[in-house]
Design an enzyme around this catalytic site. Structure first.
Site, PDB file in Angstrom:
ATOM      1  N   CYS A  14       0.995  -1.214  -0.021  1.00 23.78           N
ATOM      2  CA  CYS A  14       0.056   0.069   0.045  1.00 23.78           C
ATOM      3  C   CYS A  14       0.838   1.407   0.158  1.00 23.78           C
ATOM      4  CB  CYS A  14      -0.775   0.267   1.345  1.00 23.78           C
ATOM      5  SG  CYS A  14      -1.989   1.445   1.344  1.00 23.78           S
ATOM      6  N   ASP A  26      -0.818  -5.589   0.599  1.00 20.63           N
ATOM      7  CA  ASP A  26      -1.803  -6.080  -0.227  1.00 20.63           C
ATOM      8  C   ASP A  26      -1.828  -7.111  -0.985  1.00 20.63           C
ATOM      9  OD1 ASP A  26      -3.398  -3.743   0.524  1.00 20.63           O
ATOM     10  OD2 ASP A  26      -2.340  -2.413  -0.981  1.00 20.63           O
ATOM     11  N   VAL A  38       3.339 -13.806 -24.551  1.00 24.74           N
ATOM     12  CA  VAL A  38       4.329 -13.412 -23.351  1.00 24.74           C
ATOM     13  C   VAL A  38       4.921 -14.467 -22.948  1.00 24.74           C
ATOM     14  CG1 VAL A  38       2.389 -13.685 -21.534  1.00 24.74           C
ATOM     15  CG2 VAL A  38       4.295 -12.250 -21.298  1.00 24.74           C
ATOM     16  N   SER A  89       6.162 -16.902 -20.368  1.00 26.52           N
ATOM     17  CA  SER A  89       5.421 -17.214 -18.979  1.00 26.52           C
ATOM     18  C   SER A  89       6.366 -16.861 -17.744  1.00 26.52           C
ATOM     19  CB  SER A  89       4.987 -18.697 -18.827  1.00 26.52           C
ATOM     20  OG  SER A  89       4.168 -19.078 -19.932  1.00 26.52           O
ATOM     21  N   GLU A  98      -6.476   0.336  -8.090  1.00 24.19           N
ATOM     22  CA  GLU A  98      -7.014   0.750  -9.369  1.00 24.19           C
ATOM     23  C   GLU A  98      -5.885   0.861 -10.322  1.00 24.19           C
ATOM     24  OE1 GLU A  98      -8.034   2.428  -6.740  1.00 24.19           O
ATOM     25  OE2 GLU A  98     -10.161   2.584  -6.591  1.00 24.19           O
TER      26      GLU A  98
END
Ligand SMILES: [Ca+2]
Ligand SMILES: [Ca+2]
Ligand SMILES: [Ca+2]
Ligand SMILES: [Ca+2]
Ligand SMILES: [Ca+2]
Ligand SMILES: [Ca+2]
Ligand SMILES: [Ca+2]
Ligand SMILES: [Ca+2]
Ligand SMILES: [Ca+2]
Ligand SMILES: [Ca+2]
Ligand SMILES: [Ca+2]
Ligand SMILES: [Ca+2]
Ligand SMILES: [Ca+2]
Ligand SMILES: [Ca+2]
Ligand SMILES: [Ca+2]
Ligand SMILES: [Ca+2]
Lengths: 141, 141, 141, 141, 141, 141, 141, 141, 141, 141
Positions: free
Chosen positions: E39, E46, E61, E63, E81
């Protein structure tokens, strides 16, 4: 190949093979969700989900013959309670297991299902016997 | 790196490491949902979900060697009952655990799955041994 | 009473009754988890969970006759795909519904189940047709 | 009988049979929870749960040959993405279906699973194509 | 081997490989239930469960580099977000996919979890994009 | 207090109250898992789980009167299809809603449950109408 | 046929039949998800999901009479605790079973459901008595 | 506020508060689904879901200090077995509880998860200790 | 610290912060399973599980102020329908989001729960808006 | 009617009624998923799902007074452990039950929920006491 389904439990030849781990205590569970018989009162089909647990002694049940034996109830009239218990007794006679049980989870008739639970006696200590945990009947919602 | 999968259980080198908590009773559970062997009758693949519980004594099984050992059944013929029990016995021999058990949850053959449950004997009191709670086979619907 | 199970789908008398809400669009769903037929190749039993949805026009299917019709497959050989579709077509012919579909969720053979999904055509707009949401086959674990 | 597992997908003889309901649009779903191949980088086993949906044209895939074809990846190196898509393309070539899709739900590597979703193009309207609804990967807890 | 976890997303070298099925539209889904960041207000950890879907163009991509990139947030401060959206944008820049989306399912803070859903734009028609179906947060009971 | 259950749907006084958010489009869902009526053929009890969705216009249904109205079917004979649809029509007449639907999920009779799905017409765009997602009937196992 | 529902539990004729497996210990479970009675204080309907387990001695309960007996509470006032226990006592009196229990899982009143659990005494050893495992009440979310 | 996460378990100050119900036997369960440490061999992150049960004596663990203590493993290398057991021992030393246990449910490595179950000894009789019932690992499908 | 819960929704200071990803369309979901208000008729507590989805424009809601705003209904009388819709409108006014919706899943009163579903209008195309999938109310069994 | 919620547990008048089945051992379970209190440190709301089991002696708790008593914690500060145990002790004092237990399943604070399990002592043999089986906390994914 095209094995013929026996006409009745009496006609079915349930077979046994030597237990490859004789002398070791363990549990074998068969689950048969595809069981059907006939109601002896009305001739209408009944369905059940069966779970069989046993601790083999000298013998294992031969899988294909077990499948055919269970299939032989297809055109056979049998009450829920007696049918479930008789399957256990037939296996008990053949296999002489250390211990055996059967759970018969029947589809509802009149909206109300019956389950039948039978075992050959007190479970032996020292052998692992997990619960069958077949979900209870829920109705709707 | 490119570790070579052993050709058979006999070829697999199962290894042990010192138990960092020797002297303390606790349970270790390995879950292997990626197990496959061959049917000794037909050569066709069999699949199982395996859960192994043990209470270590002086030794822990080395995880990567366990994975390779279980992988070594890939091209190996084995009956469900004997295969499951033999894995337990191999671990028992290597680890000399205080206690060990295995649950073998095999995929259905002929529509009817077999589960095999084995433990080395009566579970010791005072050690926490949760149930494995692998869901039963459901069929369809 | 002791209704006799028809010997085959051809022998079954599927009946209709007047739709009490004719002129109103709505959907009726029947769920039959107790369906069994025979494999036309081997004569061995097959099992399925069936879900039938229809939007009635002038007619509703009479429930008891539907049950007997589905029961009539018990001693009848039928491939999964054709069996599922033929049930829909028989109902379509009888009921002339605005729309109809069937989901046949068959128990595994060779470890691999087949589902069959058929509908009579594009679903009409403005009628509520919820998904059947029968869980997929899971195998074990 | 003792059918021999093909050595590679190229060796597998995938077969087709006439669609008994040709001219009718419907969907067939095969679920194969017993799929395994080899990692082309490390040679280690990979596992997947596969679900194949198709709308047959003139042909159905013959079930046993499909099982053997899928089994032929057992000793074959294949990346997740290419392996999943190649199965679809092989079926597409053989069956010339109206439409086909495959979902490949691979077991985690490095703790992170890959799913691969492929279809031959826009789904035709008017045919019922239920979602596969294979549960997402959960990790623990 | 002992790969070093990058210190920050900026330090992580996200790599791409040629798409072996370039020219074919399909979807790849990565599920990472082992994501953690810090955070930026309090420095406290988090956690999130992430699901990334993309339709590759010329590139996949790689892996392992994706795993390390996601791991690089471990000591990095990021709001829910912006963190979720930035992962998508980094992949978008690298892969130039036909389409991409990410679902970030964050563990509760103050008893109330946040989910973040981002996609690069309208989903292309004709490609199969199943729902992620991560269960909603339940609280207790 | 001791409110008297109405003797029949006709006797029930279903009431409405002014919609406190009139002019705003939203959906209200009532779930009634405690519904019972009588079979008009045999007089035996029937049970259902009902879910009613509506988009109110000027009126909301008064909750207690809705409960009593649904309770009034307790001693009333009604077929599954007509009963479900008639509840919707009664509400439609009273409330003049922008839109309304009902799902009637009936308990099995003869082992086979009926669901009835009715709506007043095409759902309006721009209003959020989540699926009801009542689980399908499962039988046993 | 049109069997008349008894007016009260006292009026219901609960019947017994000879136990076809008398001398063998086994458990029978009836699940009745369609139970309703009246609140003796308010006259309002109450609903419950009932599960009855018993180990028969000489007698089995006759299924249809059990259904009618349970149906006879429909117009009968009964408190949750006494109602549940009284059903068990009535069966006990009739059947003289080796052992019996009932679980009454009542729908919530005031948002708070009551469950009632009664058995005739210590369960006999050596008989298999699986847990009922009816899910607890969840509220919402 | 901006509490600083301790650098290692040794640096974390685990605190206790007086048990407000000292003299009464009861069980406290903490569930921490947000646990992460480092693999001591590779430095790569490991994740676990932890459940801790204890019967307090004179002391309760202070919740926030427990959270920080568990958070302190974030940059700390620890093997699954030793890590899980060491958390229990640290709490045991601090709290001198009547009894304590921990279940560590680790995310899969090499596709195969490890669970570790430890308790301080035989559970005291007369105290209620529900099972933790964390679901087993499922793989896919 | 000891933040004071506002006395009413009017007293709550709902705050906004700049959207760090303004210009990018994405969805944010808050789940609040800990909501309670008072019945304006009886003063008795009501409970709900709330799920709020929005597509931010220039602003994000500040999480802690959202929590306090929702907490401010604790001693406030509010009808289910109006309460749910008013929360959405307050957020709409503050945030001027591209789109917003709320699902209010209320605990049963009189055995019958109400759900309320509101959105600000037609969902924008091109933004990913997963279903909320909160399970329906089940009653018992 | 408009019953006033008591201001505190001390103000709540918990009432008892005569046990209609006194002399018979049975268990009563109340489930209250709608419990809330205040944190005594911060004044912020706490939520819990409570399940209370007891074996009545001469008295039953009067349901409505129990609801009001539990509701009286709404504006009352209480620590999780003490709050849960105190509810049990208050009931114990009032009812003098043969046995009683409470499970308090609290919503997470700091991402980590606490459960509290208390019983009055060793459970009596011969009475059926099913497990509460409230699901463990899952976090996300
Ligand atoms: Ca029935
Ligand atoms: Ca057990
Ligand atoms: Ca247990
Ligand atoms: Ca099979
Ligand atoms: Ca749909
Ligand atoms: Ca769909
Ligand atoms: Ca929290
Ligand atoms: Ca969908
Ligand atoms: Ca979809
Ligand atoms: Ca939808
Ligand atoms: Ca949908
Ligand atoms: Ca048990
Ligand atoms: Ca892995
Ligand atoms: Ca209620
Ligand atoms: Ca959707
Ligand atoms: Ca138990």
């Amino acid at each position: 190949g095209a094995t013929v389904l026996p006409n009745s439990p009496e006609d079915a030849e349930l077979e046994r093979v030597a237990n490859p781990e004789a002398g070791t205590d363990y549990l074998v569970r068969f689950t048969q969700p595809e069981f059907t018989s006939l109601c002896p009162m009305t001739g209408q089909p009944d369905f059940a989900h069966l779970v069989i647990d046993y601790i083999p002694g000298e013998w294992l049940v031969e899988s294909k013959s077990l499948k055919l034996y269970l299939g032989s109830f297809r055109n056979h009239g049998a009450f829920h309670e007696a049918c479930t218990v008789s399957i256990a007794k037939r296996l008990e006679e053949l296999l002489q297991p250390a211990w055996l049980r059967i759970g018969g989870y029947w589809f509802p008739r009149g909206g109300m299902p019956i389950d039948v639970f039978y075992q050959t006696g007190e479970a032996p200590s020292g052998v692992w016997i997990p619960e069958q945990n077949v979900p209870g009947y829920r109705g709707r919602g």
